[in-house]
Design a protein around this motif. Structure first.
Motif, mmCIF file in Angstrom:
data_model
loop_
_atom_site.group_PDB
_atom_site.id
_atom_site.type_symbol
_atom_site.label_atom_id
_atom_site.label_comp_id
_atom_site.label_asym_id
_atom_site.label_seq_id
_atom_site.Cartn_x
_atom_site.Cartn_y
_atom_site.Cartn_z
ATOM 1 N N ASN A 98 1.027 -1.049 0.169
ATOM 2 C CA ASN A 98 -0.136 -0.130 -0.112
ATOM 3 C C ASN A 98 0.789 1.324 -0.068
ATOM 4 O O ASN A 98 1.807 1.429 0.809
ATOM 5 N N ASN A 99 0.581 2.224 -0.786
ATOM 6 C CA ASN A 99 1.258 3.569 -0.976
ATOM 7 C C ASN A 99 0.682 4.677 0.000
ATOM 8 O O ASN A 99 1.074 5.664 0.098
ATOM 9 N N ASP A 100 -0.439 4.079 0.624
ATOM 10 C CA ASP A 100 -1.209 5.250 1.515
ATOM 11 C C ASP A 100 -1.242 5.187 2.957
ATOM 12 O O ASP A 100 -1.985 5.830 3.677
ATOM 13 N N GLY A 101 -0.266 4.382 3.274
ATOM 14 C CA GLY A 101 -0.118 4.175 4.757
ATOM 15 C C GLY A 101 -0.852 3.065 5.701
ATOM 16 O O GLY A 101 -0.781 2.964 6.706
ATOM 17 N N ARG A 102 -1.941 2.504 4.656
ATOM 18 C CA ARG A 102 -2.910 1.708 5.410
ATOM 19 C C ARG A 102 -2.061 0.378 5.834
ATOM 20 O O ARG A 102 -1.536 -0.332 4.775
ATOM 21 N N PRO A 103 -2.379 -0.237 6.989
ATOM 22 C CA PRO A 103 -1.920 -1.763 7.300
ATOM 23 C C PRO A 103 -2.993 -2.517 6.561
ATOM 24 O O PRO A 103 -4.326 -2.105 6.283
ATOM 25 N N PHE A 104 -3.058 -3.762 6.749
ATOM 26 C CA PHE A 104 -4.051 -4.674 6.291
ATOM 27 C C PHE A 104 -3.898 -6.040 6.712
ATOM 28 O O PHE A 104 -2.533 -6.305 7.432
ATOM 29 N N SER A 105 -4.810 -6.575 7.320
ATOM 30 C CA SER A 105 -4.889 -8.014 8.224
ATOM 31 C C SER A 105 -5.445 -9.231 7.341
ATOM 32 O O SER A 105 -6.559 -8.763 6.457
ATOM 33 N N THR B 26 -1.343 -9.084 10.677
ATOM 34 C CA THR B 26 -1.231 -7.418 10.180
ATOM 35 C C THR B 26 -0.202 -7.163 10.004
ATOM 36 O O THR B 26 0.958 -7.435 10.328
ATOM 37 N N LEU B 27 -0.086 -6.603 8.738
ATOM 38 C CA LEU B 27 1.184 -5.918 7.985
ATOM 39 C C LEU B 27 1.071 -4.465 7.859
ATOM 40 O O LEU B 27 0.015 -4.056 7.181
ATOM 41 N N LYS B 28 1.971 -3.599 8.162
ATOM 42 C CA LYS B 28 2.177 -2.320 7.768
ATOM 43 C C LYS B 28 2.507 -2.154 6.532
ATOM 44 O O LYS B 28 3.335 -3.199 5.909
ATOM 45 N N PRO B 29 2.482 -1.242 5.855
ATOM 46 C CA PRO B 29 2.988 -0.992 4.493
ATOM 47 C C PRO B 29 4.580 -1.283 4.540
ATOM 48 O O PRO B 29 5.388 -0.730 5.410
ATOM 49 N N GLY B 30 5.165 -2.168 3.551
ATOM 50 C CA GLY B 30 6.457 -2.509 3.433
ATOM 51 C C GLY B 30 6.658 -3.880 4.205
ATOM 52 O O GLY B 30 7.884 -4.333 4.127
ATOM 53 N N GLU B 31 5.834 -3.995 5.166
ATOM 54 C CA GLU B 31 6.266 -5.444 6.027
ATOM 55 C C GLU B 31 6.119 -6.546 5.158
ATOM 56 O O GLU B 31 4.990 -6.793 4.439
ATOM 57 N N GLU B 32 6.509 -7.779 5.512
ATOM 58 C CA GLU B 32 6.243 -8.991 4.850
ATOM 59 C C GLU B 32 6.175 -10.112 5.774
ATOM 60 O O GLU B 32 6.887 -10.181 6.778
ATOM 61 N N TRP B 33 5.391 -10.983 5.473
ATOM 62 C CA TRP B 33 4.856 -12.125 6.309
ATOM 63 C C TRP B 33 5.400 -13.318 5.499
ATOM 64 O O TRP B 33 5.540 -13.482 4.279
ATOM 65 N N LYS B 34 6.031 -14.376 6.390
ATOM 66 C CA LYS B 34 6.563 -15.742 5.724
ATOM 67 C C LYS B 34 5.703 -16.858 6.324
ATOM 68 O O LYS B 34 5.693 -16.980 7.448
ATOM 69 N N GLY B 35 5.438 -17.807 5.430
ATOM 70 C CA GLY B 35 4.804 -19.062 6.166
ATOM 71 C C GLY B 35 5.315 -20.106 5.074
ATOM 72 O O GLY B 35 5.854 -20.051 3.865
ATOM 73 N N LYS B 36 5.630 -21.443 5.876
ATOM 74 C CA LYS B 36 6.225 -22.580 5.179
ATOM 75 C C LYS B 36 5.736 -23.802 5.507
ATOM 76 O O LYS B 36 5.144 -24.073 6.634
ATOM 77 N N MET B 37 5.424 -24.608 4.701
ATOM 78 C CA MET B 37 4.960 -25.911 4.782
ATOM 79 C C MET B 37 5.869 -27.108 3.944
ATOM 80 O O MET B 37 6.225 -26.926 2.941
ATOM 81 N N GLU B 38 6.277 -28.278 4.870
ATOM 82 C CA GLU B 38 7.000 -29.171 4.186
ATOM 83 C C GLU B 38 6.308 -30.433 4.246
ATOM 84 O O GLU B 38 5.533 -30.656 5.424
ATOM 85 N N LEU B 39 6.170 -31.286 3.414
ATOM 86 C CA LEU B 39 5.456 -32.520 3.315
ATOM 87 C C LEU B 39 6.497 -33.891 2.812
ATOM 88 O O LEU B 39 7.192 -33.581 2.037
ATOM 89 N N SER B 40 6.345 -34.871 3.706
ATOM 90 C CA SER B 40 7.102 -36.045 3.267
ATOM 91 C C SER B 40 6.199 -37.251 3.622
ATOM 92 O O SER B 40 5.110 -37.281 4.445
ATOM 93 N N ALA B 41 6.400 -38.206 2.663
ATOM 94 C CA ALA B 41 5.811 -39.602 2.970
ATOM 95 C C ALA B 41 6.704 -40.496 3.314
ATOM 96 O O ALA B 41 7.676 -40.723 2.428
ATOM 97 N N VAL B 42 6.528 -41.119 4.346
ATOM 98 C CA VAL B 42 7.510 -42.133 4.924
ATOM 99 C C VAL B 42 6.762 -43.709 5.332
ATOM 100 O O VAL B 42 5.717 -43.664 5.475
#
Length: 240
Positions: free
Chosen positions: A81-88, A207-223
């Protein structure tokens, strides 16, 4: 990108129903990684998307296959966002695991946890027993779930091992017979051979402010699974 219902968005958000582009400027792999097969994708909002969710974002998804066959999904969402708004937002990887027979499956790693039961208006309860088995419809959000969950298929003697990072919750879903018959894109008997165990962040919005980044990760194995008196040795799957 949105799990559940939120404002004007469809039930599971719009990201899963959009055309993604190849990411020309993906983040680098960690030093020393052995991954050879991968795809980097990016999603940005269209004008139509902005009409239903008025925020600018970049959603990067890396799909990688490790040499041993493990599947790794890494998601990055940035507020542009360029207007300073966070989002959730809330988030879940909506997995569909193929199993031999739902009555022959057990889940280890979610026992004794608190959960919200979507079939009872998100009533909060605590899971009982030393593992989870299936005898009826299930739609639960497990809170503060561990980073590693095992999906044990007794008949196939196979275990899916799910590892997650940045995703504190886990959604467990099987529609059972009645809901299967009323779901358009679901066969009447398909509930017997599937199960969703979704790494998620849904109980509390991100919730992320402008410029902020969130990271999530998933790994799957079959054993392969090893048994002694019908029990999986947890040291072989849930540890390490």
């Amino acid at each position: 990108m949105q799990f559940g219902t939120h404002g004007n968005l469809e039930k599971h958000g719009f990201a899963r129903n959009r055309f993604w582009a190849i990411d020309d400027n993906p983040p680098p792999f960690p030093i020393g990684t052995a991954v050879k097969s991968f795809a980097d994708l990016i999603l940005k909002p269209s004008e139509e998307d902005l009409k239903i969710w008025s925020h600018s974002f970049e959603f990067r998804l890396r799909v990688a296959l490790e040499p041993g066959g493990d599947l790794v999904l890494t998601s990055r969402i940035r507020n542009t966002n360029n207007d300073g708004r966070p989002f959730s937002f809330t988030f879940a990887y909506h997995t569909f695991f193929s199993v031999s027979d739902i009555s022959e499956v057990r889940i280890e790693g979610l026992e004794t946890l608190d959960y919200l039961d979507n079939l009872k208006g998100k009533e909060r309860s605590t899971e009982q027993g030393d593992a989870i088995v299936f005898e009826s419809e299930v739609d639960k959000i497990y809170l503060d779930a561990p980073k590693k969950i095992a999906i044990i298929d007794h008949e196939k003697k196979r275990t899916f091992v799910l590892r997650k990072d940045g995703l504190p919750d886990a959604v467990l879903w099987n529609p059972w017979d009645k809901k299967s018959k009323t779901t358009q894109d679901f066969g009447d008997e398909e509930y017997k051979h599937m199960l969703c165990v979704d790494p998620a962040a849904v109980e509390k919005s991100i919730t992320l402010k402008p410029g902020e980044e969130w990271k999530g990760k998933m790994e799957l194995s079959a054993v392969p699974s090893s048994y002694c008196s019908g029990q999986l040795d947890p040291a072989k799957v849930l540890q390490g």
